[in-house]
Design a protein around this motif. Structure first.
Motif, PDB file in Angstrom:
ATOM      1  N   ARG A   1      16.062  -4.687   3.931  1.00 20.20           N
ATOM      2  CA  ARG A   1      16.267  -4.669   2.477  1.00 20.20           C
ATOM      3  C   ARG A   1      17.752  -4.636   2.139  1.00 20.20           C
ATOM      4  NH1 ARG A   1      14.067   0.067  -1.657  1.00 20.20           N
ATOM      5  NH2 ARG A   1      14.443  -1.070  -3.599  1.00 20.20           N
ATOM      6  N   LEU A   2      18.513  -3.795   2.838  1.00 22.91           N
ATOM      7  CA  LEU A   2      19.948  -3.698   2.565  1.00 22.91           C
ATOM      8  C   LEU A   2      20.688  -4.983   2.932  1.00 22.91           C
ATOM      9  CD1 LEU A   2      20.676  -0.046   3.780  1.00 22.91           C
ATOM     10  CD2 LEU A   2      20.568  -0.869   1.410  1.00 22.91           C
ATOM     11  N   ILE A   3      20.268  -5.630   4.024  1.00 19.46           N
ATOM     12  CA  ILE A   3      20.898  -6.894   4.420  1.00 19.46           C
ATOM     13  C   ILE A   3      20.607  -7.976   3.392  1.00 19.46           C
ATOM     14  CG2 ILE A   3      20.862  -8.756   6.134  1.00 19.46           C
ATOM     15  CD1 ILE A   3      20.362  -6.583   8.265  1.00 19.46           C
ATOM     16  N   LEU A   4      19.356  -8.080   2.957  1.00 23.19           N
ATOM     17  CA  LEU A   4      18.984  -9.082   1.955  1.00 23.19           C
ATOM     18  C   LEU A   4      19.713  -8.837   0.643  1.00 23.19           C
ATOM     19  CD1 LEU A   4      15.135  -9.245   2.617  1.00 23.19           C
ATOM     20  CD2 LEU A   4      16.834 -10.981   3.231  1.00 23.19           C
ATOM     21  N   GLU A   5      19.856  -7.571   0.285  1.00 25.72           N
ATOM     22  CA  GLU A   5      20.583  -7.222  -0.937  1.00 25.72           C
ATOM     23  C   GLU A   5      22.047  -7.620  -0.808  1.00 25.72           C
ATOM     24  OE1 GLU A   5      20.442  -3.351  -3.713  1.00 25.72           O
ATOM     25  OE2 GLU A   5      21.288  -2.989  -1.731  1.00 25.72           O
ATOM     26  N   TYR A   6      22.649  -7.336   0.349  1.00 24.88           N
ATOM     27  CA  TYR A   6      24.056  -7.676   0.585  1.00 24.88           C
ATOM     28  C   TYR A   6      24.266  -9.186   0.507  1.00 24.88           C
ATOM     29  CZ  TYR A   6      28.516  -8.114   3.066  1.00 24.88           C
ATOM     30  OH  TYR A   6      29.802  -8.428   3.428  1.00 24.88           O
ATOM     31  N   LEU A   7      23.363  -9.940   1.105  1.00 22.72           N
ATOM     32  CA  LEU A   7      23.501 -11.393   1.134  1.00 22.72           C
ATOM     33  C   LEU A   7      23.147 -12.035  -0.208  1.00 22.72           C
ATOM     34  CD1 LEU A   7      21.991 -12.147   4.657  1.00 22.72           C
ATOM     35  CD2 LEU A   7      24.387 -12.346   3.974  1.00 22.72           C
ATOM     36  N   ASP A   8      22.441 -11.293  -1.059  1.00 24.24           N
ATOM     37  CA  ASP A   8      22.082 -11.763  -2.398  1.00 24.24           C
ATOM     38  C   ASP A   8      21.282 -13.073  -2.341  1.00 24.24           C
ATOM     39  OD1 ASP A   8      21.974 -11.648  -5.174  1.00 24.24           O
ATOM     40  OD2 ASP A   8      23.848 -12.767  -5.430  1.00 24.24           O
ATOM     41  N   VAL A   9      20.300 -13.113  -1.453  1.00 25.35           N
ATOM     42  CA  VAL A   9      19.491 -14.325  -1.311  1.00 25.35           C
ATOM     43  C   VAL A   9      18.117 -14.208  -1.983  1.00 25.35           C
ATOM     44  CG1 VAL A   9      20.589 -15.192   0.773  1.00 25.35           C
ATOM     45  CG2 VAL A   9      18.749 -13.524   0.970  1.00 25.35           C
ATOM     46  N   PHE A  10      17.711 -12.991  -2.311  1.00 32.22           N
ATOM     47  CA  PHE A  10      16.484 -12.751  -3.075  1.00 32.22           C
ATOM     48  C   PHE A  10      16.860 -12.434  -4.517  1.00 32.22           C
ATOM     49  CE2 PHE A  10      12.953 -11.212   0.032  1.00 32.22           C
ATOM     50  CZ  PHE A  10      13.250 -12.238   0.915  1.00 32.22           C
ATOM     51  N   GLY A  11      15.998 -12.802  -5.447  1.00 30.55           N
ATOM     52  CA  GLY A  11      16.151 -12.272  -6.788  1.00 30.55           C
ATOM     53  C   GLY A  11      15.913 -10.772  -6.759  1.00 30.55           C
ATOM     54  N   ALA A  12      16.503 -10.044  -7.705  1.00 31.31           N
ATOM     55  CA  ALA A  12      16.369  -8.588  -7.704  1.00 31.31           C
ATOM     56  C   ALA A  12      14.915  -8.150  -7.783  1.00 31.31           C
ATOM     57  CB  ALA A  12      17.173  -7.999  -8.864  1.00 31.31           C
ATOM     58  N   ASP A  13      14.130  -8.795  -8.645  1.00 31.13           N
ATOM     59  CA  ASP A  13      12.711  -8.444  -8.778  1.00 31.13           C
ATOM     60  C   ASP A  13      11.952  -8.784  -7.505  1.00 31.13           C
ATOM     61  OD1 ASP A  13      13.141  -7.532 -11.319  1.00 31.13           O
ATOM     62  OD2 ASP A  13      12.340  -9.316 -12.323  1.00 31.13           O
ATOM     63  N   THR A  14      12.264  -9.934  -6.926  1.00 32.65           N
ATOM     64  CA  THR A  14      11.591 -10.351  -5.698  1.00 32.65           C
ATOM     65  C   THR A  14      11.836  -9.344  -4.588  1.00 32.65           C
ATOM     66  OG1 THR A  14      11.841 -12.684  -6.291  1.00 32.65           O
ATOM     67  CG2 THR A  14      11.343 -12.198  -3.993  1.00 32.65           C
ATOM     68  N   LEU A  15      13.072  -8.905  -4.441  1.00 27.96           N
ATOM     69  CA  LEU A  15      13.400  -7.944  -3.395  1.00 27.96           C
ATOM     70  C   LEU A  15      12.680  -6.619  -3.624  1.00 27.96           C
ATOM     71  CD1 LEU A  15      14.983  -7.277  -0.865  1.00 27.96           C
ATOM     72  CD2 LEU A  15      16.919  -6.619  -2.320  1.00 27.96           C
ATOM     73  N   GLU A  16      12.629  -6.165  -4.865  1.00 22.80           N
ATOM     74  CA  GLU A  16      11.943  -4.911  -5.173  1.00 22.80           C
ATOM     75  C   GLU A  16      10.463  -5.005  -4.809  1.00 22.80           C
ATOM     76  OE1 GLU A  16      10.789  -2.154  -9.067  1.00 22.80           O
ATOM     77  OE2 GLU A  16      12.308  -3.725  -9.243  1.00 22.80           O
ATOM     78  N   HIS A  17       9.818  -6.110  -5.189  1.00 19.12           N
ATOM     79  CA  HIS A  17       8.395  -6.264  -4.905  1.00 19.12           C
ATOM     80  C   HIS A  17       8.145  -6.515  -3.418  1.00 19.12           C
ATOM     81  CE1 HIS A  17       7.691  -6.056  -9.118  1.00 19.12           C
ATOM     82  NE2 HIS A  17       8.176  -7.254  -9.399  1.00 19.12           N
ATOM     83  N   TRP A  18       9.058  -7.234  -2.779  1.00 18.30           N
ATOM     84  CA  TRP A  18       8.937  -7.463  -1.325  1.00 18.30           C
ATOM     85  C   TRP A  18       8.928  -6.141  -0.582  1.00 18.30           C
ATOM     86  CZ3 TRP A  18      12.210  -6.094   2.670  1.00 18.30           C
ATOM     87  CH2 TRP A  18      11.975  -6.693   3.916  1.00 18.30           C
ATOM     88  N   TYR A  19       9.876  -5.287  -0.918  1.00 18.21           N
ATOM     89  CA  TYR A  19       9.950  -3.993  -0.249  1.00 18.21           C
ATOM     90  C   TYR A  19       8.714  -3.148  -0.560  1.00 18.21           C
ATOM     91  CZ  TYR A  19      11.470   0.603   1.184  1.00 18.21           C
ATOM     92  OH  TYR A  19      11.527   1.838   1.779  1.00 18.21           O
ATOM     93  N   ALA A  20       8.286  -3.173  -1.809  1.00 16.99           N
ATOM     94  CA  ALA A  20       7.105  -2.397  -2.192  1.00 16.99           C
ATOM     95  C   ALA A  20       5.872  -2.866  -1.422  1.00 16.99           C
ATOM     96  CB  ALA A  20       6.865  -2.511  -3.696  1.00 16.99           C
ATOM     97  N   TYR A  21       5.727  -4.175  -1.272  1.00 17.35           N
ATOM     98  CA  TYR A  21       4.547  -4.692  -0.577  1.00 17.35           C
ATOM     99  C   TYR A  21       4.560  -4.312   0.900  1.00 17.35           C
ATOM    100  CZ  TYR A  21       1.183  -7.832   1.532  1.00 17.35           C
ATOM    101  OH  TYR A  21       0.137  -8.336   2.269  1.00 17.35           O
TER     102      TYR A  21
END
Length: 208
Positions: free
Chosen positions: A170-190
């Motif tokens: 999650r932190l790597i994806l956030e750093y790279l900014d390749v997911f939308g913010a909502d997508t990353l939140e839901h990805w992690y939740a799932y």
């Protein structure tokens, strides 16, 4: 273009980098305007390595071919062989990455290796529990910067516990900014809960 280098070594904990490799390679949930990402495996030689899970892997390149700069990323998996001298060169490269502004992500045993180099002394970090680094790193002086969480980011350094593979990703994806913010939140939740509603929300976020 950003190159994400993944270091391969014998007895590497293959599951610890599984989430990250799957998402960065497949790009299945990337936002449409995400920057270009290339994933390359690196090792000390082109000889096959065998992971802890028994996978035999040949790297894409050797460490001599790596490009150290502030755009690229280096991921260091856990292993019980970080104390072996053949792996010391990649640790020196990790130090160069940090100095150049590139991201370094180290999980489990790799965090011990960085601690032994003094890299964690003045950065917020985590590992396999409070006291773990003190036990295995006689010269470790970073106790005051230890945070008891599955994964921690301090600038361009990410560290994670053996149980923090999902959080590290999650932190790597956030750093790279390749997911939308909502997508990353839901990805992690799932992936952290298995709640199907989070999956559907993630898929809907890709349409925005």
């Amino acid at each position: 273009m950003t190159t994400v280098y993944v270091y391969l070594m014998n007895t590497m904990a293959d599951w610890e980098i599984g989430y990250c490799l799957a998402e960065l390679h497949s790009k299945r949930f990337f936002r449409k305007d995400a920057g270009e990402i290339s994933v390359k495996t690196v090792s000390i030689s082109k000889e096959p390595v065998k992971s802890m899970g028994g996978l035999t892997i040949i790297s894409d390149m050797t460490i001599e071919d790596m490009q150290v700069n502030n755009d690229n990323v280096l991921i260091l998996p856990g292993s019980d062989r970080w104390s072996e001298s053949e792996n010391f060169p990649i640790l020196e490269i990790a130090k160069r990455f940090l100095e150049a502004g590139g991201l370094v992500a180290a999980i489990c045993g790799a965090s011990v290796a960085l601690a032994n180099m003094g890299i964690l002394d003045d950065k917020k970090h985590t590992s396999n529990g409070a006291g773990f680094l003190n036990m295995f790193c006689p010269e470790y002086k970073g106790t005051d910067n230890y945070i008891d969480k599955p994964a921690v980011r301090d600038g361009n350094l990410i560290t994670a516990a053996a149980t923090g593979a999902l959080e590290m990703t999650r932190l790597i994806l956030e750093y790279l900014d390749v997911f939308g913010a909502d997508t990353l939140e839901h990805w992690y939740a799932y992936f952290s809960t298995g709640n199907a509603n989070a999956f559907f929300a993630m898929m809907q976020s890709l349409q925005k």
